[in-house]
Scaffold this active site. Structure first.
Site, PDB file in Angstrom:
ATOM      1  N   THR A 132       3.988   4.816  -3.550  1.00 33.65           N
ATOM      2  CA  THR A 132       4.953   4.171  -4.457  1.00 33.65           C
ATOM      3  C   THR A 132       4.305   2.943  -5.102  1.00 33.65           C
ATOM      4  OG1 THR A 132       6.591   4.864  -2.824  1.00 33.65           O
ATOM      5  CG2 THR A 132       7.397   3.540  -4.660  1.00 33.65           C
ATOM      6  N   SER A 143       0.847  -1.196   0.000  1.00 30.59           N
ATOM      7  CA  SER A 143       0.000   0.000   0.000  1.00 30.59           C
ATOM      8  C   SER A 143       0.884   1.248   0.000  1.00 30.59           C
ATOM      9  CB  SER A 143      -0.887   0.008   1.247  1.00 30.59           C
ATOM     10  OG  SER A 143      -1.686  -1.148   1.274  1.00 30.59           O
ATOM     11  N   GLY A 145       3.199   3.664   7.673  1.00 29.02           N
ATOM     12  CA  GLY A 145       2.744   5.052   7.575  1.00 29.02           C
ATOM     13  C   GLY A 145       1.280   5.133   7.164  1.00 29.02           C
ATOM     14  N   ASP A 184       6.123  -3.859  -2.335  1.00 32.69           N
ATOM     15  CA  ASP A 184       5.626  -2.972  -1.285  1.00 32.69           C
ATOM     16  C   ASP A 184       6.588  -1.805  -1.055  1.00 32.69           C
ATOM     17  OD1 ASP A 184       4.004  -2.020   0.711  1.00 32.69           O
ATOM     18  OD2 ASP A 184       4.178  -3.774   2.016  1.00 32.69           O
ATOM     19  N   GLU A 223       0.168  -6.065   5.177  1.00 26.41           N
ATOM     20  CA  GLU A 223       1.406  -6.007   4.392  1.00 26.41           C
ATOM     21  C   GLU A 223       2.378  -7.093   4.859  1.00 26.41           C
ATOM     22  OE1 GLU A 223       1.535  -1.316   3.085  1.00 26.41           O
ATOM     23  OE2 GLU A 223       2.411  -1.856   4.990  1.00 26.41           O
TER      24      GLU A 223
HETATM   25  C1  5RP Z   1       1.653   1.628   4.430  1.00 28.23           C
HETATM   26  C2  5RP Z   1       3.107   1.498   4.221  1.00 28.23           C
HETATM   27  C3  5RP Z   1       3.689   2.116   3.008  1.00 28.23           C
HETATM   28  O1  5RP Z   1       4.322   1.147   2.254  1.00 28.23           O
HETATM   29  C4  5RP Z   1       4.679   3.160   3.435  1.00 28.23           C
HETATM   30  O2  5RP Z   1       4.011   4.097   4.271  1.00 28.23           O
HETATM   31  C5  5RP Z   1       5.292   3.887   2.243  1.00 28.23           C
HETATM   32  O3  5RP Z   1       4.330   4.642   1.588  1.00 28.23           O
HETATM   33  P1  5RP Z   1       4.688   5.623   0.393  1.00 28.23           P
HETATM   34  O4  5RP Z   1       5.081   4.770  -0.759  1.00 28.23           O
HETATM   35  O5  5RP Z   1       3.421   6.414   0.188  1.00 28.23           O
HETATM   36  O6  5RP Z   1       5.820   6.523   0.864  1.00 28.23           O
HETATM   37  O7  5RP Z   1       3.823   0.883   4.977  1.00 28.23           O
HETATM   38  O8  5RP Z   1       1.250   1.039   5.634  1.00 28.23           O
END
Ligand code: 5RP
Length: 223
Positions: free
Chosen positions: A31, A28, A98, A84, A105
């Site tokens: 990215t 999620s 985050g 991921d 995940e």
């Molecule tokens: C969500 C996560 C995401 O992989 C992590 O926050 C990175 O997100 P982004 O690609 O928006 O920086 O762990 O729970």
């Protein structure tokens, strides 16, 4: 070049690993969102036969929007690849969560034959410092907060900005953010230890992965 372009380049690196017939775990975040867009384009152009298992409602909605066949954990024999993102990336461990999707995940990423992390340059750090995200059962919050003080000064229940009260995860859990500075040698031990606190569902320290792809201004590199 922008961080956004680096995310796209990291996603392109992961896309090169996708082969016809694969079942892919989708993490999620922003990215992974770039990866989903690119995967959708390949599915359409090459009539690629892949299925995905999603780690959040957000990812599921994006996969469907992009015309990708969404499956469920109980409907697949095995997951060939998981892709991921991460919030903090070092050579030996990650901090994730985050977006509060860490539990699904970790289930999906750790179950895949190959787990590939994609991130932009801003995520790469020398040490594993930052918020360790802990998903907990709501009932257990008053007991878990004091228990987490062994690991961090100020564990904080994450509050929602779009609704009143705490963030509620896709699993119905609450999120506690715990600022930590973890040495390389302790990462796996703390990952395991946090999950022994009654009421903790999962934590965002990830110590098992196959490869890290970092998007750069001109392409990508592996860490
Ligand atoms: C969500 C996560 C995401 O992989 C992590 O926050 C990175 O997100 P982004 O690609 O928006 O920086 O762990 O729970």
């Amino acid at each position: 070049m922008s961080q956004q372009a680096q995310k796209i380049n990291a996603a392109k690196g992961a896309l090169d690993l996708v082969k016809n017939g694969m079942c892919i775990g989708l993490g999620s975040g922003t990215t992974v969102k770039e990866f989903i867009t690119l995967l959708g384009q390949r599915v359409k152009k090459e009539k690629l036969g892949v299925c995905v298992v999603c780690t959040s409602y957000d990812t599921r909605m994006l996969a469907i929007e992009n015309g990708i066949w969404v499956s469920e954990p109980d409907a697949i024999a095995k997951m060939d690849l998981a892709i991921d993102g991460a919030d903090v990336v070092t050579k030996t461990a990650l901090l994730k969560g985050g977006g509060a999707a860490l539990t699904r995940e970790k289930i999906i990423d750790y179950a895949a034959t190959e787990f590939v992390v994609i991130a932009d340059e801003s995520k790469v750090k020398e040490s594993l410092s930052g918020e360790v995200v802990v998903e907990v059962l709501p009932f257990a919050v008053p007991f878990i907060v004091p228990a987490l003080k062994k690991y961090c000064k100020n564990p904080k229940l994450r509050m929602s900005s779009e609704k009143l009260g705490p963030v509620v995860t896709d699993n119905g859990g609450f999120i506690i953010d715990c600022e930590m500075d973890i040495s390389e040698k302790d990462a796996r031990k703390i990952e395991t230890e946090l999950n022994t606190i009654p009421g903790v569902v999962e934590n965002g320290i990830f110590t098992k992965f196959s490869k890290i792809i970092i998007g750069t201004d001109n392409g990508y590199r592996t860490l």
